[in-house]
Design a protein around this motif. Sequence first.
Motif, PDB file in Angstrom:
ATOM      1  N   PRO A   7       0.791  -1.231   0.000  1.00 24.28           N
ATOM      2  CA  PRO A   7       0.000   0.000   0.000  1.00 24.28           C
ATOM      3  C   PRO A   7       0.820   1.276   0.000  1.00 24.28           C
ATOM      4  CG  PRO A   7       0.005  -0.984   2.178  1.00 24.28           C
ATOM      5  CD  PRO A   7       0.655  -1.977   1.261  1.00 24.28           C
ATOM      6  N   GLY A   8       2.092   1.185   0.376  1.00 22.14           N
ATOM      7  CA  GLY A   8       2.915   2.374   0.452  1.00 22.14           C
ATOM      8  C   GLY A   8       4.316   2.026   0.899  1.00 22.14           C
ATOM      9  N   PRO A   9       5.075   3.019   1.373  1.00 25.70           N
ATOM     10  CA  PRO A   9       6.477   2.792   1.737  1.00 25.70           C
ATOM     11  C   PRO A   9       6.659   1.824   2.888  1.00 25.70           C
ATOM     12  CG  PRO A   9       5.990   5.142   1.515  1.00 25.70           C
ATOM     13  CD  PRO A   9       4.681   4.432   1.482  1.00 25.70           C
ATOM     14  N   HIS A  10       7.891   1.374   3.034  1.00 26.09           N
ATOM     15  CA  HIS A  10       8.250   0.510   4.154  1.00 26.09           C
ATOM     16  C   HIS A  10       8.078   1.273   5.460  1.00 26.09           C
ATOM     17  CE1 HIS A  10      11.308  -1.314   6.964  1.00 26.09           C
ATOM     18  NE2 HIS A  10      10.593  -2.377   6.620  1.00 26.09           N
ATOM     19  N   GLN A  11       7.413   0.645   6.429  1.00 31.43           N
ATOM     20  CA  GLN A  11       7.219   1.252   7.740  1.00 31.43           C
ATOM     21  C   GLN A  11       8.015   0.541   8.809  1.00 31.43           C
ATOM     22  OE1 GLN A  11       3.209   2.345   9.138  1.00 31.43           O
ATOM     23  NE2 GLN A  11       3.640   1.122  10.969  1.00 31.43           N
ATOM     24  N   GLY A  12       8.031  -0.806   8.763  1.00 32.04           N
ATOM     25  CA  GLY A  12       8.751  -1.584   9.755  1.00 32.04           C
ATOM     26  C   GLY A  12       8.003  -1.657  11.070  1.00 32.04           C
ATOM     27  N   PRO A  13       8.556  -2.436  12.005  1.00 29.38           N
ATOM     28  CA  PRO A  13       9.728  -3.282  11.784  1.00 29.38           C
ATOM     29  C   PRO A  13       9.421  -4.476  10.889  1.00 29.38           C
ATOM     30  CG  PRO A  13       8.829  -3.660  13.964  1.00 29.38           C
ATOM     31  CD  PRO A  13       8.065  -2.520  13.400  1.00 29.38           C
ATOM     32  N   GLY A  14      10.444  -4.936  10.200  1.00 28.37           N
ATOM     33  CA  GLY A  14      10.253  -6.085   9.313  1.00 28.37           C
ATOM     34  C   GLY A  14       9.408  -5.742   8.109  1.00 28.37           C
ATOM     35  N   LEU A  15       8.580  -6.687   7.700  1.00 32.47           N
ATOM     36  CA  LEU A  15       7.811  -6.575   6.453  1.00 32.47           C
ATOM     37  C   LEU A  15       6.485  -5.863   6.655  1.00 32.47           C
ATOM     38  CD1 LEU A  15       8.470 -10.111   4.917  1.00 32.47           C
ATOM     39  CD2 LEU A  15       9.633  -7.953   4.444  1.00 32.47           C
ATOM     40  N   VAL A  16       6.520  -4.695   7.269  1.00 32.06           N
ATOM     41  CA  VAL A  16       5.316  -3.889   7.474  1.00 32.06           C
ATOM     42  C   VAL A  16       5.382  -2.678   6.553  1.00 32.06           C
ATOM     43  CG1 VAL A  16       3.897  -2.611   9.117  1.00 32.06           C
ATOM     44  CG2 VAL A  16       5.162  -4.645   9.865  1.00 32.06           C
ATOM     45  N   PHE A  17       4.296  -2.474   5.788  1.00 32.32           N
ATOM     46  CA  PHE A  17       4.208  -1.376   4.837  1.00 32.32           C
ATOM     47  C   PHE A  17       2.898  -0.635   5.083  1.00 32.32           C
ATOM     48  CE2 PHE A  17       6.702  -4.799   3.132  1.00 32.32           C
ATOM     49  CZ  PHE A  17       7.814  -4.171   2.597  1.00 32.32           C
ATOM     50  N   ALA A  18       2.912   0.676   4.869  1.00 32.91           N
ATOM     51  CA  ALA A  18       1.726   1.465   5.182  1.00 32.91           C
ATOM     52  C   ALA A  18       1.508   2.551   4.144  1.00 32.91           C
ATOM     53  CB  ALA A  18       1.840   2.084   6.571  1.00 32.91           C
ATOM     54  N   GLU A  19       0.250   2.844   3.897  1.00 29.58           N
ATOM     55  CA  GLU A  19      -0.144   3.903   2.997  1.00 29.58           C
ATOM     56  C   GLU A  19       0.076   5.249   3.674  1.00 29.58           C
ATOM     57  OE1 GLU A  19      -4.053   4.656   0.200  1.00 29.58           O
ATOM     58  OE2 GLU A  19      -4.314   3.880   2.226  1.00 29.58           O
ATOM     59  N   GLN A  20       0.638   6.193   2.955  1.00 34.85           N
ATOM     60  CA  GLN A  20       0.843   7.523   3.507  1.00 34.85           C
ATOM     61  C   GLN A  20      -0.491   8.251   3.627  1.00 34.85           C
ATOM     62  OE1 GLN A  20       4.074   7.025   4.758  1.00 34.85           O
ATOM     63  NE2 GLN A  20       4.080   9.227   4.468  1.00 34.85           N
ATOM     64  N   ASP A  21      -0.669   8.955   4.752  1.00 38.15           N
ATOM     65  CA  ASP A  21      -1.871   9.745   4.974  1.00 38.15           C
ATOM     66  C   ASP A  21      -1.671  11.111   4.323  1.00 38.15           C
ATOM     67  OD1 ASP A  21      -4.001  11.286   5.939  1.00 38.15           O
ATOM     68  OD2 ASP A  21      -4.076  10.164   7.820  1.00 38.15           O
ATOM     69  N   ASP A  22      -2.516  11.436   3.333  1.00 36.42           N
ATOM     70  CA  ASP A  22      -2.357  12.689   2.597  1.00 36.42           C
ATOM     71  C   ASP A  22      -2.637  13.914   3.452  1.00 36.42           C
ATOM     72  OD1 ASP A  22      -1.700  11.300   0.305  1.00 36.42           O
ATOM     73  OD2 ASP A  22      -3.779  11.206  -0.397  1.00 36.42           O
ATOM     74  N   GLU A  23      -3.408  13.741   4.546  1.00 35.11           N
ATOM     75  CA  GLU A  23      -3.805  14.886   5.356  1.00 35.11           C
ATOM     76  C   GLU A  23      -2.859  15.159   6.507  1.00 35.11           C
ATOM     77  OE1 GLU A  23      -7.777  14.288   6.615  1.00 35.11           O
ATOM     78  OE2 GLU A  23      -8.626  14.319   4.587  1.00 35.11           O
ATOM     79  N   SER A  24      -2.005  14.208   6.867  1.00 30.15           N
ATOM     80  CA  SER A  24      -1.110  14.403   8.001  1.00 30.15           C
ATOM     81  C   SER A  24       0.181  13.649   7.775  1.00 30.15           C
ATOM     82  CB  SER A  24      -1.768  13.920   9.301  1.00 30.15           C
ATOM     83  OG  SER A  24      -0.852  13.942  10.371  1.00 30.15           O
ATOM     84  N   VAL A  25       1.302  14.317   8.063  1.00 30.40           N
ATOM     85  CA  VAL A  25       2.596  13.649   7.943  1.00 30.40           C
ATOM     86  C   VAL A  25       2.883  12.795   9.159  1.00 30.40           C
ATOM     87  CG1 VAL A  25       3.557  15.459   6.482  1.00 30.40           C
ATOM     88  CG2 VAL A  25       3.772  15.642   8.968  1.00 30.40           C
ATOM     89  N   ASP A  26       2.035  12.902  10.190  1.00 27.45           N
ATOM     90  CA  ASP A  26       2.283  12.187  11.432  1.00 27.45           C
ATOM     91  C   ASP A  26       1.539  10.861  11.522  1.00 27.45           C
ATOM     92  OD1 ASP A  26       3.838  14.292  12.241  1.00 27.45           O
ATOM     93  OD2 ASP A  26       2.229  15.290  13.333  1.00 27.45           O
TER      94      ASP A  26
END
Length: 423
Positions: free
Chosen positions: A177-196
């Motif tokens: 869904p988006g960039p690597h987040q971690g730890p390990g093989l966890v990836f997450a979609e970036q929230d367009d409304e907040s960088v946090d």
Amino acid sequence: MKSPTMRLPFHRSAALLGALALTLVACTSDEDRQSAEDVDVPEPQVPYDPEPVSVQAPAEDAEVDDVQFPTHLSDRISVDPAWDTPPQVHDGVFLAPREQEGKLVFSAVGAEGTLLWTAERPLSGSGFTVTAADDRPLAVLTDLDNQNETDESAGVNAATAYDLHTGEEVWGPVEIPGPHQGPGLVFAEQDDESVDSTGRQVALDSATGEPSEEDSHIIGEFFGTLVFTDGNELVASTDRQTNELWRTTVPEDLTHEATEEIVSPSTNRLPPGSALIGLPEQGYGLWDITEGELLKGDLDDAMFDLMSETWVGVREEELVGFDLNGEQVWSEELSAEAQLLGVGGVMAYVLTEKDELRTYNTVTGSTTRLYDPLEEGTAAIPLAFTDRGATAVDTGTELLLVTDTSRPTEDYAEDETSIDADP
């Protein structure tokens, strides 16, 4: 007795703290966000070849005339893999990228200094991790599904696993869904409304690349073991959450928080079978995730010394050592805001709030002097280790690999001859 210290150049300490940050939480002001909107659109990506290339040749020798190593590493051969970021290490292999001609080049280097393989990625594909599937060590790199096209606006949205030793493809590319987040093989979609914050989050099965279920809060993937929350319980499983290993009630000190807030540091620096789980503001618990047991609570950070089999943790203004069962064996007072940089070779490396490097024996907790006070040069700080002593070090300007191979004895003879020849 006053602790031996070594003051670090500002650029080194700042770089270390940035590279070793344990969370992905960003603190960005409205002014910063406004400035970001004014940044020019990046140039189109340059062509790259995503397929790993086997090298199997010695890495380039490092120039170390102006580098001062800890005494126990001074007789080792050092190589320069030209990494730009601190490497991850597993099963005797170090992996990290460097920027070269407008693209990233990942290099896998063995503990003896052999450059095993390389792989290219676009600059936006900087996310990577090491993991394992059925005891097979893997490197997982991110990529674009429209690779080598000029439009990079789609972002990183694919992941591929390779054998860490050979670069052979194991699975992928698979959609993420988006960039690597971690730890390990966890990836997450970036929230367009907040960088946090992030949006949709998935963990990939290390054996197949298949995504986890999306109705659970994922804490992390740790060398094939997925840890997540299910109501007020912590659960560990494999095979996309279908093979449950254990489940236990969330510790009492975390029950007043929403389980969706429980996290693990994004950069996992612990050996397989362990994880830090908790809240950044309140502290982490050190867990044995093979058995579902809490070894130690209330820690800001922790690392493991493979040689002495001792845990070293930071707890508020205290450095603590404890054994495999979580029993504390020593403690030492620290200054506020001290950072644990690395633990290995029976030594712990700590950066104080005054940018001073202190070193501690992991068995006794006593301070020790690891750098020859009569030598000149920039201190090389160990960051990552193998069980046989190969060590990735930061010199402030370069990231080098001190191999597990000793220098030939004739090298010492040449050094002594050179010294004697000086007027």
